[in-house]
Design a protein around this motif. Structure first.
Motif, PDB file in Angstrom:
ATOM      1  N   GLU A  28       0.828  -1.205   0.000  1.00 48.31           N
ATOM      2  CA  GLU A  28       0.000   0.000   0.000  1.00 48.31           C
ATOM      3  C   GLU A  28       0.866   1.259   0.000  1.00 48.31           C
ATOM      4  O   GLU A  28       0.505   2.273  -0.611  1.00 48.31           O
ATOM      5  N   VAL A  36      -2.671   4.590  -6.692  1.00 52.64           N
ATOM      6  CA  VAL A  36      -3.689   3.531  -6.695  1.00 52.64           C
ATOM      7  C   VAL A  36      -3.856   2.915  -5.305  1.00 52.64           C
ATOM      8  O   VAL A  36      -4.290   1.771  -5.172  1.00 52.64           O
ATOM      9  N   ASP A  38      -6.026   3.370  -2.892  1.00 48.81           N
ATOM     10  CA  ASP A  38      -7.383   2.976  -2.518  1.00 48.81           C
ATOM     11  C   ASP A  38      -7.752   1.623  -3.119  1.00 48.81           C
ATOM     12  O   ASP A  38      -8.319   0.761  -2.434  1.00 48.81           O
ATOM     13  N   GLN A  39      -7.418   1.429  -4.391  1.00 48.15           N
ATOM     14  CA  GLN A  39      -7.733   0.156  -5.046  1.00 48.15           C
ATOM     15  C   GLN A  39      -6.966  -0.992  -4.408  1.00 48.15           C
ATOM     16  O   GLN A  39      -7.510  -2.077  -4.175  1.00 48.15           O
ATOM     17  N   GLU A  42      -8.305  -1.956  -0.912  1.00 51.95           N
ATOM     18  CA  GLU A  42      -9.546  -2.727  -0.992  1.00 51.95           C
ATOM     19  C   GLU A  42      -9.258  -4.204  -1.242  1.00 51.95           C
ATOM     20  O   GLU A  42      -9.841  -5.088  -0.607  1.00 51.95           O
ATOM     21  N   ILE A  43      -8.324  -4.479  -2.150  1.00 50.99           N
ATOM     22  CA  ILE A  43      -7.970  -5.869  -2.453  1.00 50.99           C
ATOM     23  C   ILE A  43      -7.251  -6.506  -1.266  1.00 50.99           C
ATOM     24  O   ILE A  43      -7.511  -7.661  -0.906  1.00 50.99           O
ATOM     25  N   ARG A  61      -2.867  -6.717  -7.335  1.00 52.73           N
ATOM     26  CA  ARG A  61      -2.337  -5.490  -6.737  1.00 52.73           C
ATOM     27  C   ARG A  61      -1.051  -5.044  -7.425  1.00 52.73           C
ATOM     28  O   ARG A  61      -0.867  -3.860  -7.721  1.00 52.73           O
ATOM     29  N   LEU A  64      -1.324  -3.234 -10.767  1.00 53.89           N
ATOM     30  CA  LEU A  64      -1.670  -1.812 -10.712  1.00 53.89           C
ATOM     31  C   LEU A  64      -0.434  -0.912 -10.615  1.00 53.89           C
ATOM     32  O   LEU A  64      -0.535   0.300 -10.792  1.00 53.89           O
TER      33      LEU A  64
END
Length: 221
Positions: A28, A36, A38-39, A42-43, A61, A64
């Protein structure tokens, strides 16, 4: 990363990294540089709850991050925050003759430097695939999922001839489940329900040093 462990062995301490040994989730932190986060969060959350296959979630992940400059890795390493008590726990364990290992679904490129400074004996983690100074969006080599974490624990136990009763494993997510079940003492630290339900001990934190009494007990077995 492997460091030669000398002297008599009291036991084996194996810890997850993201949200256990560290307060953060490494991928993260990297994702924030790619815009990215936030995406990815979430994963990550769904994977740690056991709602997604870990290997598939990791590939999604990392995909991205394609095109990101590898220079961000140094910036991420600079902001890592060990969980309160984590470094002292390692210091006490090493002084008492424990072999220490970090086994992570995170990445060598970020955690190896901290592990070396902390005196950790072994690190097993994933690697980003990088070409011409940029992330390709793929993982290099086999993915370190729950089964790989368990295998690493078992390999180290055989190497040092440590019985399960003298093994302590710590984690927070569903991908730590197999590792905790293979240890004589499985500790869920600020963990998701999927891990709490099978753990021998549940610690709410904030300090990882709360695990020390469990090491003392295991070391006497």
């Amino acid at each position: 990363m492997t460091v030669h462990h000398s002297g008599s062995v009291t036991g084996l301490l194996v810890s997850d990294v993201d949200s256990t040994f560290l307060t953060q989730e490494v991928i993260e932190l990297v994702a924030e540089h790619a815009g990215v986060r936030d995406q990815v969060e979430e994963i990550t959350t769904a994977a740690m709850r056991g709602e997604l296959d870990f290997a598939q979630s990791l590939r999604a992940r990392v995909a991205l991050l394609e095109g990101l400059d590898e220079s961000v890795l140094a910036e991420v390493r600079a902001v890592l925050v060990p969980t309160p008590g984590a470094l002292e726990l390692v210091r006490r364990a090493k002084s008492a003759g424990w072999v220490t290992a970090l086994v992570s679904g995170g990445f060598h490129e970020v955690i190896d430097e901290l592990a070396a400074r902390s005196g950790i004996d072994h690190v097993r983690a994933n690697r980003f695939q990088i070409a011409e100074g940029r992330f390709t969006g793929k993982v290099e080599g086999p993915i370190i999922d729950g089964a790989a974490k368990r295998r690493t624990l078992e390999e180290l136990a055989r190497r040092y001839e440590i019985p399960p009763a003298k093994i302590v494993a710590m984690g927070d997510g569903a991908n730590d489940r197999e590792m905790l079940l293979a240890a004589g003492t499985g500790i869920a630290f600020r963990a998701k329900p999927a891990l709490r339900e099978i753990a021998d001990a549940v610690l709410e934190g904030p300090s990882l040093l709360e695990a020390w009494p469990h090491l003392e007990v295991a070391g006497r077995r």
